[in-house]
Design an enzyme around this catalytic site. Structure first.
Site, mmCIF file in Angstrom:
data_model
loop_
_atom_site.group_PDB
_atom_site.id
_atom_site.type_symbol
_atom_site.label_atom_id
_atom_site.label_comp_id
_atom_site.label_asym_id
_atom_site.label_seq_id
_atom_site.Cartn_x
_atom_site.Cartn_y
_atom_site.Cartn_z
ATOM 1 N N ASN A 199 0.872 -1.186 0.000
ATOM 2 C CA ASN A 199 0.000 0.000 0.000
ATOM 3 C C ASN A 199 0.903 1.229 0.000
ATOM 4 O O ASN A 199 2.122 1.123 0.130
ATOM 5 C CB ASN A 199 -0.956 -0.022 1.205
ATOM 6 C CG ASN A 199 -0.197 -0.138 2.515
ATOM 7 O OD1 ASN A 199 0.603 0.738 2.853
ATOM 8 N ND2 ASN A 199 -0.412 -1.217 3.243
ATOM 9 N N ASP A 230 1.628 -8.955 1.280
ATOM 10 C CA ASP A 230 2.488 -7.962 1.938
ATOM 11 C C ASP A 230 2.876 -8.443 3.348
ATOM 12 O O ASP A 230 4.067 -8.435 3.728
ATOM 13 C CB ASP A 230 1.711 -6.631 1.994
ATOM 14 C CG ASP A 230 2.561 -5.434 2.394
ATOM 15 O OD1 ASP A 230 3.784 -5.585 2.536
ATOM 16 O OD2 ASP A 230 1.974 -4.336 2.550
ATOM 17 N N TYR A 280 -7.673 -5.580 -2.517
ATOM 18 C CA TYR A 280 -8.011 -4.456 -3.384
ATOM 19 C C TYR A 280 -9.104 -4.760 -4.418
ATOM 20 O O TYR A 280 -9.517 -3.870 -5.172
ATOM 21 C CB TYR A 280 -6.751 -3.892 -4.052
ATOM 22 C CG TYR A 280 -5.915 -3.008 -3.133
ATOM 23 C CD1 TYR A 280 -6.286 -2.748 -1.812
ATOM 24 C CD2 TYR A 280 -4.737 -2.417 -3.589
ATOM 25 C CE1 TYR A 280 -5.517 -1.942 -0.981
ATOM 26 C CE2 TYR A 280 -3.970 -1.598 -2.761
ATOM 27 C CZ TYR A 280 -4.363 -1.365 -1.457
ATOM 28 O OH TYR A 280 -3.602 -0.552 -0.642
HETATM 29 N N1 AR6 Z 1 2.186 -15.752 -2.269
HETATM 30 C C1 AR6 Z 1 1.546 -15.465 -3.415
HETATM 31 N N2 AR6 Z 1 0.337 -14.858 -3.456
HETATM 32 C C2 AR6 Z 1 -0.228 -14.530 -2.288
HETATM 33 C C3 AR6 Z 1 0.361 -14.786 -1.032
HETATM 34 C C4 AR6 Z 1 1.639 -15.435 -1.049
HETATM 35 N N3 AR6 Z 1 2.294 -15.726 0.072
HETATM 36 N N4 AR6 Z 1 -0.478 -14.337 -0.049
HETATM 37 C C5 AR6 Z 1 -1.554 -13.822 -0.674
HETATM 38 N N5 AR6 Z 1 -1.417 -13.942 -2.019
HETATM 39 P P1 AR6 Z 1 -3.307 -9.026 -1.548
HETATM 40 P P2 AR6 Z 1 -3.806 -6.512 -3.012
HETATM 41 C C6 AR6 Z 1 -2.315 -13.523 -3.104
HETATM 42 O O1 AR6 Z 1 -4.518 -8.808 -0.734
HETATM 43 O O2 AR6 Z 1 -5.131 -6.986 -3.453
HETATM 44 C C7 AR6 Z 1 -2.229 -5.676 1.889
HETATM 45 O O3 AR6 Z 1 -2.800 -5.476 3.140
HETATM 46 C C8 AR6 Z 1 -3.756 -13.269 -2.747
HETATM 47 O O4 AR6 Z 1 -4.462 -14.495 -2.693
HETATM 48 O O5 AR6 Z 1 -2.067 -9.504 -0.883
HETATM 49 O O6 AR6 Z 1 -2.895 -5.833 -4.002
HETATM 50 C C9 AR6 Z 1 -1.349 -4.502 1.466
HETATM 51 O O7 AR6 Z 1 -0.690 -3.927 2.555
HETATM 52 C C10 AR6 Z 1 -4.204 -12.409 -3.921
HETATM 53 O O8 AR6 Z 1 -4.555 -13.239 -5.010
HETATM 54 O O9 AR6 Z 1 -2.876 -7.656 -2.344
HETATM 55 C C11 AR6 Z 1 -2.329 -3.565 0.835
HETATM 56 O O10 AR6 Z 1 -2.950 -2.770 1.823
HETATM 57 C C12 AR6 Z 1 -2.933 -11.640 -4.303
HETATM 58 O O11 AR6 Z 1 -1.868 -12.273 -3.608
HETATM 59 C C13 AR6 Z 1 -3.348 -4.469 0.197
HETATM 60 O O12 AR6 Z 1 -3.276 -5.704 0.921
HETATM 61 C C14 AR6 Z 1 -2.982 -10.172 -3.899
HETATM 62 O O13 AR6 Z 1 -3.720 -10.013 -2.708
HETATM 63 C C15 AR6 Z 1 -3.007 -4.771 -1.240
HETATM 64 O O14 AR6 Z 1 -4.058 -5.533 -1.798
#
Ligand code: AR6
Length: 207
Positions: free
Chosen positions: A57, A67, A159
Site C-alpha cells: 500500500n 504484503d 483491493y
Molecule cells: N504468495 C503469493 N500470493 C499470495 C500470497 C503469497 N504468500 N499471499 C496472498 N497472495 P493481496 P492486493 C495472493 O490482498 O489486493 C495488503 O494489506 C492473494 O491471494 O495480498 O494488491 C497490502 O498492505 C491475492 O490473489 O494484495 C495492501 O494494503 C494476491 O496475492 C493491500 O493488501 C494479492 O492479494 C493490497 O491488496
C-alpha cells in the site's frame, strides 16, 4: 489452439517431474513467462539476482495478504528499509502505480520490488493504474539488472480487482517487456486465479 496444446504438454512434463502445474509460455526465443501455483515468499532462482514483487500500500509499512507474508518472511530489516524510503507526501512512500526497491533480507529472493495496485472500486482508472504498477515494477527491475522476477496477482486480494480483467492487464503489460528478462514468473496462491492466468496467457501470448 495449438499453442495451448504445447503449454499443456509442458505442464504435463513438469508434473511428471514433480513440479506440478508449472507452465512455461515463450515470450521471445530466449525468454519466458512462467506460471505456477505457490507462495511467493519461497520463490527464488538459485544464484541469481532476482526479485519478488510485493503488492503493498502507499505507506509501505506492511499490511495483510501477500504484503504481510513477505514482511514476516523477510524479517524486521525489511520494515526498517521501507521506513527509509522517502515520503513523497505525508504517509505516502509509493503512490499507486509506482514501485520502489529494497533488499530481500531473509527472503530467498535478493530483492523486493514494492508496488501499489489500484483499489478497484475507488480508482478512477483501475486498468491504467494496474498497468502502471506492472510497468514500473519491471522498469525498476531492469534498472537494477534483475533478470528474474516473480509477481503475485497484484490488486486481486484486498483491493478487489476482478481476476479476468486483472489477468488481461498483467499479461499484456508483461508482453511489452518480452525481451528484457530471462524469466518473468507469476506465483499464484489461489487455484481460480492460476486457472484464469493460464487461460489468459493462452489467449494473449499465441504467436
Ligand atoms: N504468495 C503469493 N500470493 C499470495 C500470497 C503469497 N504468500 N499471499 C496472498 N497472495 P493481496 P492486493 C495472493 O490482498 O489486493 C495488503 O494489506 C492473494 O491471494 O495480498 O494488491 C497490502 O498492505 C491475492 O490473489 O494484495 C495492501 O494494503 C494476491 O496475492 C493491500 O493488501 C494479492 O492479494 C493490497 O491488496
Amino acid at each position: 489452439r495449438s499453442f495451448r496444446l504445447s503449454a499443456m504438454n509442458t505442464s504435463a512434463m513438469a508434473s511428471s517431474n514433480g513440479n506440478g502445474g508449472v507452465v512455461r509460455f515463450p515470450l521471445s526465443s530466449s525468454n519466458a513467462l512462467i506460471i505456477q501455483k505457490g507462495d511467493i515468499t519461497k520463490w527464488s532462482i538459485d544464484g541469481s539476482t532476482d526479485a519478488i514483487v510485493n503488492p503493498a500500500n502507499e505507506r509501505m509499512l506492511g499490511g495483510g495478504g501477500a504484503d504481510g507474508a513477505i514482511h514476516r518472511a523477510a524479517g524486521p530489516d525489511l520494515l526498517r528499509a521501507c521506513r527509509n524510503v522517502p515520503e513523497v507526501r505525508p504517509g505516502v512512500r509509493c503512490p499507486t502505480g509506482e514501485a520502489r526497491i529494497t533488499p530481500g533480507f531473509l527472503l530467498p529472493a535478493s530483492h523486493v520490488i514494492h508496488t501499489v495496485g489500484p483499489i478497484y472500486d475507488v480508482d478512477s482508472n483501475p486498468a491504467a493504474s494496474l498497468a502502471s504498477a506492472y510497468r514500473n515494477s519491471l522498469r525498476v527491475a531492469k534498472e537494477n539488472n534483475i533478470q528474474y522476477i516473480a509477481f503475485p496477482a497484484i490488486s486481486c486480494g484486498v483491493y478487489g480487482y476482478p481476476y479476468d480483467e486483472a489477468a488481461t492487464v498483467a499479461i499484456s503489460t508483461i508482453k511489452e517487456f518480452q525481451n528484457d528478462f530471462k524469466e518473468v514468473h507469476f506465483v499464484l496462491f489461489m487455484s481460480d486465479i492460476y486457472d484464469t492466468w493460464l487461460n489468459k496467457s493462452d489467449e494473449l501470448l499465441k504467436y
